[in-house]
Design a protein around this motif. Structure first.
Motif, PDB file in Angstrom:
ATOM      1  N   LEU A   1      -7.299  87.256 -40.506  1.00 18.83           N
ATOM      2  CA  LEU A   1      -6.324  87.990 -41.267  1.00 18.83           C
ATOM      3  C   LEU A   1      -5.706  87.203 -42.422  1.00 18.83           C
ATOM      4  O   LEU A   1      -4.804  87.630 -43.191  1.00 18.83           O
ATOM      5  CB  LEU A   1      -5.000  88.644 -40.348  1.00 18.83           C
ATOM      6  CG  LEU A   1      -5.393  89.393 -39.211  1.00 18.83           C
ATOM      7  CD1 LEU A   1      -4.122  89.934 -38.474  1.00 18.83           C
ATOM      8  CD2 LEU A   1      -6.042  90.758 -39.969  1.00 18.83           C
ATOM      9  N   GLY A   2      -5.989  86.207 -42.590  1.00 17.03           N
ATOM     10  CA  GLY A   2      -5.739  85.231 -43.762  1.00 17.03           C
ATOM     11  C   GLY A   2      -4.419  84.631 -43.665  1.00 17.03           C
ATOM     12  O   GLY A   2      -3.735  84.135 -44.609  1.00 17.03           O
ATOM     13  N   GLY A   3      -3.990  84.160 -42.539  1.00 15.32           N
ATOM     14  CA  GLY A   3      -2.545  83.610 -42.419  1.00 15.32           C
ATOM     15  C   GLY A   3      -2.478  82.855 -41.020  1.00 15.32           C
ATOM     16  O   GLY A   3      -3.114  82.848 -40.199  1.00 15.32           O
ATOM     17  N   THR A   4      -1.202  82.503 -40.805  1.00 13.53           N
ATOM     18  CA  THR A   4      -0.774  81.711 -39.405  1.00 13.53           C
ATOM     19  C   THR A   4      -0.007  83.028 -38.874  1.00 13.53           C
ATOM     20  O   THR A   4       0.894  83.668 -39.232  1.00 13.53           O
ATOM     21  CB  THR A   4       0.402  80.805 -39.684  1.00 13.53           C
ATOM     22  OG1 THR A   4      -0.320  79.856 -40.644  1.00 13.53           O
ATOM     23  CG2 THR A   4       0.603  80.173 -38.239  1.00 13.53           C
ATOM     24  N   LEU A   5      -0.474  83.002 -37.565  1.00 13.60           N
ATOM     25  CA  LEU A   5      -0.076  84.466 -36.624  1.00 13.60           C
ATOM     26  C   LEU A   5       0.779  83.841 -35.346  1.00 13.60           C
ATOM     27  O   LEU A   5       0.295  82.744 -34.824  1.00 13.60           O
ATOM     28  CB  LEU A   5      -1.306  84.972 -36.004  1.00 13.60           C
ATOM     29  CG  LEU A   5      -1.237  86.397 -35.241  1.00 13.60           C
ATOM     30  CD1 LEU A   5      -0.415  87.399 -36.521  1.00 13.60           C
ATOM     31  CD2 LEU A   5      -2.420  86.986 -34.810  1.00 13.60           C
ATOM     32  N   VAL A   6       1.875  84.236 -35.349  1.00  9.93           N
ATOM     33  CA  VAL A   6       2.882  83.905 -34.147  1.00  9.93           C
ATOM     34  C   VAL A   6       3.362  85.049 -33.698  1.00  9.93           C
ATOM     35  O   VAL A   6       3.652  86.130 -34.110  1.00  9.93           O
ATOM     36  CB  VAL A   6       3.818  82.883 -34.539  1.00  9.93           C
ATOM     37  CG1 VAL A   6       3.159  81.602 -34.999  1.00  9.93           C
ATOM     38  CG2 VAL A   6       4.871  83.222 -35.550  1.00  9.93           C
ATOM     39  N   PRO A   7       3.750  85.087 -32.276  1.00  6.98           N
ATOM     40  CA  PRO A   7       4.543  86.351 -31.552  1.00  6.98           C
ATOM     41  C   PRO A   7       5.689  86.378 -32.192  1.00  6.98           C
ATOM     42  O   PRO A   7       6.273  85.556 -32.431  1.00  6.98           O
ATOM     43  CB  PRO A   7       4.600  86.023 -30.079  1.00  6.98           C
ATOM     44  CG  PRO A   7       3.610  84.988 -29.871  1.00  6.98           C
ATOM     45  CD  PRO A   7       3.256  83.893 -31.081  1.00  6.98           C
ATOM     46  N   ALA A   8       6.139  87.435 -32.570  1.00 11.66           N
ATOM     47  CA  ALA A   8       7.628  87.889 -33.142  1.00 11.66           C
ATOM     48  C   ALA A   8       8.705  87.944 -31.993  1.00 11.66           C
ATOM     49  O   ALA A   8       8.341  88.212 -30.699  1.00 11.66           O
ATOM     50  CB  ALA A   8       7.510  89.511 -33.868  1.00 11.66           C
TER      51      ALA A   8
END
Length: 157
Positions: A81-88
């Motif tokens: 997705l082109g970024g850094t993914l973390v749980p909200a």
């Protein structure tokens, strides 16, 4: 005698109908807080359960609709997705969806969230997703889920 729908479930039903879905929300007699419980309630494989998961992609909330049989790979999906993914955080999930954990639906939120749909869900002819409150579910298909959520197909595991 039928019980009235929770206001969140009624909003989800209205949104579904507005987007061309039948809008039927079912209320389960047993709790369905997990994908496994939902699968048992509607007698389908856990992979046919749509989990609505809120993440932050470079600090912006997004929604990932994942198969109940998958865990979202933060690294691989974030890269895709082109970024850094973390749980909200839980409070942000409630804020952007207007729904509580264990009952987050794929739509009917006060905020339009960018939505990504696990491509593995395409392998099931019938999918079940939360209706907006714990214990509520609605039936759909992969193609319909992409359409009603304006979702983008992704590989999440």
């Amino acid at each position: 005698m039928p019980r009235p729908l929770h206001p969140n479930a009624a909003r989800v039903a209205d949104t579904l109908i507005a987007r061309g879905h039948h809008g039927l929300i079912t209320t389960q007699s047993a709790p369905v807080h997990t994908a496994e419980q939902a699968a048992a309630a509607v007698r389908v494989d856990v992979g046919a359960i749509v989990e609505s998961l809120v993440f932050l992609l470079d600090d912006e909330p997004i929604l990932i609709l994942a198969s109940g049989a998958h865990r979202v790979s933060l690294e691989r999906t974030g890269t895709q997705l082109g970024g850094t993914l973390v749980p909200a955080p839980e409070d942000l999930v409630a804020e952007v969806t207007g729904q509580q954990l264990g009952g987050v639906a794929p739509l009917g939120h006060p905020t339009n969230l960018p939505t990504y749909v696990d491509s593995a869900l395409a392998g099931y002819p019938e999918l079940w997703a939360s209706g907006g409150s714990p214990g509520t579910l609605f039936r759909t298909s992969y193609t319909e889920l992409l359409r009603v959520t304006a979702g983008v197909d992704v590989v999440v595991d």
